[in-house]
Scaffold this motif. Structure first.
Motif, short mmCIF file in Angstrom:
data_model
loop_
_atom_site.label_atom_id
_atom_site.label_comp_id
_atom_site.label_asym_id
_atom_site.label_seq_id
_atom_site.Cartn_x
_atom_site.Cartn_y
_atom_site.Cartn_z
N UNK A 1 3.94 0.69 2.43
CA UNK A 1 3.81 -0.31 3.48
C UNK A 1 3.77 -1.69 2.83
N UNK B 1 -6.66 9.46 -2.35
CA UNK B 1 -6.42 8.96 -1.00
C UNK B 1 -7.72 8.38 -0.48
N UNK C 1 -8.76 5.52 4.59
CA UNK C 1 -7.74 4.95 5.48
C UNK C 1 -6.34 5.38 5.06
N UNK C 2 -6.26 6.44 4.26
CA UNK C 2 -5.01 7.05 3.83
C UNK C 2 -4.21 6.22 2.84
N UNK C 3 -4.76 5.10 2.43
CA UNK C 3 -4.10 4.33 1.39
C UNK C 3 -4.32 5.06 0.06
N UNK C 4 -3.26 5.11 -0.75
CA UNK C 4 -3.36 5.81 -2.03
C UNK C 4 -3.65 4.80 -3.13
N UNK D 1 6.78 10.60 -6.36
CA UNK D 1 6.59 11.28 -5.09
C UNK D 1 7.90 11.91 -4.62
N UNK E 1 0.84 -1.20 0.00
CA UNK E 1 0.00 0.00 0.00
C UNK E 1 0.88 1.24 0.00
N UNK E 2 0.34 2.27 -0.63
CA UNK E 2 0.95 3.58 -0.45
C UNK E 2 0.13 4.30 0.61
N UNK E 3 0.78 4.78 1.64
CA UNK E 3 0.05 5.43 2.71
C UNK E 3 0.45 6.90 2.74
N UNK E 4 -0.58 7.73 2.73
CA UNK E 4 -0.26 9.16 2.79
C UNK E 4 -0.24 9.60 4.25
#
Lengths: 120, 783
Positions: free
Chosen positions: A26, B487, B490-493, A50, A15-18
């Motif tokens: 992640x 986004x 849950x802030x996952x992109x 990014x 996952x990409x988490x912002x």
């Protein structure tokens, strides 16, 4: 049909988490010959798209073999060509083991939290 | 049959002999005035009865008899000769006797392009027979409808309507021809019927073609033959009739009937018309710069247009729904593009163009298509034209992205991750489907976000694209599509492609609807989603070929058979266990070789990964080490060089290795490691893993340095080197396991080196299906 094509799906989840200060990757699951290319592609994509340090949350990597390590090293090489550090956050026991054994722990920056890594 | 034959027949049929037929002819169709009229009369009876076609046998017999009559007349033959000629014609044409007869009849009262090419004095171009046909039509079918005059017009290729026959009009009330008007709306009722492909009515003020008003109410219906309009039937009433649907249906049916009495310079279509366009048409399509679809009309058993076959597409053609061309070509238009049949849709235009021959052109024609459950409408510049018996459809999409829309949606369907939304601007209500909630990670039950509010979920670098996308849809009222990072809650992109189209009511935007597709998967993994089966099969063949090559390579260097050798007095045993799966053939290697100075190189290594890449990396490193070792340099220097080789000279190969140099004279082993597991020493003491300094694996850094350790081996002692396939376990306690196995009383310490290695392999609890390399070095007591 002979060999089914190598199936990657459920063993690795990326996952990409912002986060407020930036974006982190992640990784959850097993990093091996079959799954490592997906991580490498993702990390190359993150370097291209990014800004800031490339932050990899390794807390949930349950297994990492030489192919997984090779992907991390190639990603690091790619990031440093763009003058960007690759930071491993909270590497799991499996990750630490392979990093230590191969001496590769010396080439990665590490941090204990994503926030700390993004602040660097 | 050729038109020449028919033309010859006509020449031999002077108008004044129309009622004076040969005896044979009279015997065949008694009481009829001529073949055209006789056929018309019986056909009129059929139409009036509004029944399905009468019994086939009776009908067929009458048709064959009529055809024989025509041939008798034409060639002045007797019945038997005429019948023989018909059989011969049928055989030549290969269409069967009934079809041949039908063709003959259809062309019998042949008028040809006479009006256009050879006016020929004051004889009416279509002869007396056309007038007799018109009279029969009037007497049998139109009087019951209250009409008192009828005219049959035939359309020539230049668009001129020629009078083919009339009944009930005063002499000279009608002109011989109505030229096609080049500008403005058609001025006569027959012209309007032809141009509009529908029944037309005259207004009270409208002049008759001759300029002499003589009837109070006039109607004209287009006459169809094989889907094309070949003329018109004009009908006049003294008292205005009830203009209802029933009357129009009757007029249409009679007009089609009249069409069979007309013969034009274009061959009419038959139901069995070939669906393959000729090369002229396909070449034309190939020469055009835009996508072209060649449509061929298809007819049902009753000769009615039922569908168009997509007979050909040029190489620029891309299906709107993203399907490969093979899924489109030679299919029915109706079945392939069901949405084209909507009112005002492409189907109507194509049908009209086939009927009238008038080309159609639009700058912003909405093309509807459907991908799965998603309806897609794209605006296109559209051109439709008739060529020979085909219809050419060409379009240019307004938005180039729209070209890809269909295929993206196909991907979306396959991914099964498509979210749909609609913003109703009037009520301010937004609707999301379940998939969209999943895509944005929003709890079901929470209010859906209108498009405008999605902006805050869009990655800031992508917000400009998002704004442009919204403007296209909401301000310019065009469908648009954009790829964005969004986004989730849950802030996952996720990478999402959003496609939206405006819903207009007149000029007013009333709603925006669209779909969101999660494209993250193919952004990241580049999974060959659009790989065809062929490519997949090819890949599989390639994979199995690679596996075979890799194994051959591996076997050439790393024999799988147990090996025991002696080098300078050392006993050396090796076991290599390949991974069980073919594609997992790996990059493990070992080497033991006597060096020029009398020392022995002992090395083991493991290239990351497997397959042909790992195996070639292994060959490169192994051979490099052999060459470098000949220089007499120590293990640390050798590994540093080998690191250079791995980093600079291979394609991203990383490897771990141990390099040792044993001097038999002093029984000293000098060794260094590059990220590899240290060896285990088997001596009088409990087995122990040698300690070592740091040493990074090969290929990670452009330059690396390694540290050497010295170890003196006593006679009777053994050293065990191995790759991680022996110990690697997903729960990572394998290394302790190995020591445990060695220390266990079951370990065959006193047996041969080979037995010991076999025991270790048998007791390995590795669970990763990696290949394994195991080397035992034993110092004999006598060394």
């Amino acid at each position: 049909m002979q060999q089914p094509p190598p199936a990657t799906p459920q063993r690795l989840h990326i996952d990409l988490i912002q986060h407020p200060r930036g974006t982190a990757v992640r990784v959850i699951g097993e990093l091996d010959y079959d799954t490592a290319p997906e991580l490498l592609t993702t990390l190359q994509h993150v370097v291209a798209e990014y800004p800031g340090p490339v932050v990899l949350d390794c807390a949930e990597i349950s297994f990492c073999d030489s192919s997984g390590l090779n992907a991390l090293l190639r990603a690091r090489r790619n990031a440093s060509e763009h003058h960007r550090p690759l930071i491993l956050v909270a590497p799991s026991r499996a990750t630490v083991r392979v990093l230590r054994m191969t001496g590769a722990d010396a080439v990665f920056g590490t941090a204990s939290t994503v926030e700390e890594a993004l602040g660097t | 049959m050729s038109s020449r034959e028919t033309a010859g027949g006509r020449d031999m049929l002077p108008a004044d002999r129309a009622d004076d037929r040969s005896p044979g002819r009279r015997g065949v169709v008694s009481g009829s005035a001529g073949p055209g009229i006789g056929r018309l009369e019986s056909a009129v009876q059929r139409v009036r009865a509004a029944l399905p076609l009468p019994s086939e046998t009776a009908d067929a017999r009458a048709m064959v008899d009529c055809a024989v009559g025509i041939l008798m007349e034409r060639g002045r033959l007797n019945v038997a000769r005429a019948r023989a000629q018909l059989d011969e014609m049928a055989e030549t044409a290969g269409t069967g006797i009934l079809q041949t007869a039908a063709d003959l009849l259809a062309h019998a009262p042949h008028q040809g392009p006479a009006g256009a090419s050879a006016p020929g004095g004051d004889v009416p171009a279509y002869g007396v027979e056309g007038h007799q046909a018109a009279q029969a039509l009037l007497d049998n079918a139109l009087h019951p409808l209250g009409a008192h005059a009828v005219a049959v017009w035939a359309q020539a290729s230049d668009g001129t309507l020629h009078l083919a026959g009339q009944a009930g009009f005063p002499a000279d009330a009608l002109p011989a021809a109505q030229p096609r008007t080049t500008a403005g709306t058609p001025d006569t009722v027959a012209r309007r019927a032809v141009a509009g492909a529908a029944v037309a009515w005259s207004s009270a003020q409208e002049p008759v073609p001759s300029g002499r008003p003589c009837h109070t109410s006039r109607a004209a219906a287009p006459a169809y033959l094989g889907g094309q309009i070949v003329g018109a039937l004009e009908v006049c009433w003294l008292e205005p009739p009830d203009r209802d649907a029933h009357l129009e249906r009757s007029l249409n049916a009679l007009a089609d009937l009249a069409a069979h009495t007309l013969t034009l310079d274009t061959q009419p279509l038959s139901a069995a018309h070939a669906a393959v366009p000729d090369t002229d048409v396909t070449r034309l399509a190939d020469s055009l710069p835009d996508p072209v679809m060649v449509l061929t009309p298809a007819f049902d058993a009753r000769g009615q247009l039922s569908d168009f076959t997509i007979a050909y597409t040029n190489d620029r053609f891309q299906d709107l729904a993203g399907r490969p061309a093979t899924c489109v070509v030679r299919r029915g238009l109706r079945q392939t593009y069901p949405a084209f049949t909507r009112p005002g849709g492409l189907w109507e235009k194509v049908e009209h163009v086939l009927a009238t021959g008038e080309p159609y052109r639009s700058e912003d024609f909405p093309l509807h298509t459907q991908v799965g459950t998603v309806k897609v409408t794209t605006e296109a510049q559209l051109g439709v034209s008739r060529i020979n018996d085909h219809v050419l459809v060409t379009w240019r999409l307004q938005d180039e992205n729209a070209q890809r829309l269909g295929s993206l949606l196909q991907h979306a369907q396959r991914l099964g991750r498509i979210g749909g939304f609609e913003d109703d601007l009037a009520s301010g209500r937004t609707t999301w489907n379940q998939e969209l909630y999943d895509l944005f990670g929003n709890q079901e039950g929470t209010p859906p976000l209108p498009l405008a509010e999605l902006r805050e979920r869009v990655h800031e670098d992508d917000r400009d694209s998002f704004d442009a996308f919204r403007t296209t849809v909401t301000r310019y009222h065009k469908a648009a599509s954009v790829a964005l990072r969004v986004r989730r809650s849950d802030f996952v992109i996720r990478h999402v492609r959003i496609t939206a189209e405006p819903v207009l009511h007149g000029d007013e935007l009333v709603a925006v609807r669209g779909a969101c597709q999660d494209v993250s998967a193919h952004h990241w993994t580049e999974v060959a989603l659009d790989a065809t089966r062929d490519q997949l099969a090819q890949t599989q063949a390639h994979v199995s070929e690679q596996a075979r090559l890799t194994r051959q390579l591996q076997h050439a260097i790393m024999p799988a058979t147990p090996q025991t050798t002696q080098v300078r007095g050392l006993d050396i045993a090796v076991r290599y266990r390949p991974a069980s799966q073919d594609h997992a053939v790996g990059g493990d290697w070992y080497d033991t070789v006597e060096l020029p100075g009398g020392t022995v190189l002992i090395a083991v290594g493991d290239v990351a990964g497997h397959g042909i890449g790992a195996a070639t990396g292994m060959v490169a490193l192994r051979n490099a080490l052999r060459g470098l070792a000949a220089t007499g340099a120590g293990p640390a220097q050798l590994l540093a060089w080998l690191n250079n080789v791995a980093f600079h000279l291979t394609d991203n190969v990383t490897a771990t290795a141990i390099c040792g140099i044993f001097d038999p004279a002093t029984r000293t082993l000098c060794w260094a490691r590059a990220g590899h597991l240290p060896p285990i020493l088997l001596s009088q003491d409990p087995p122990r893993q040698l300690t070592s300094g740091p040493g990074i694996l090969l290929g990670a850094l452009p330059d690396a340095s390694y540290t050497e350790q010295q170890l003196t081996l006593n006679p009777g002692e053994s050293l065990l080197l191995f790759t991680d396939g022996l110990i690697e376990r997903k729960d990572d306690i394998g290394q302790d396991d190995l020591i445990g196995t060695l220390a266990d009383t079951a370990y065959p310490r006193d047996k041969s080196l080979s037995d010991q290695l076999d025991h270790l392999l048998a007791h390995s609890r590795s669970d990763t299906d990696d290949d394994t390399c195991l080397i035992g070095v034993h110092i004999p007591s006598e060394l």
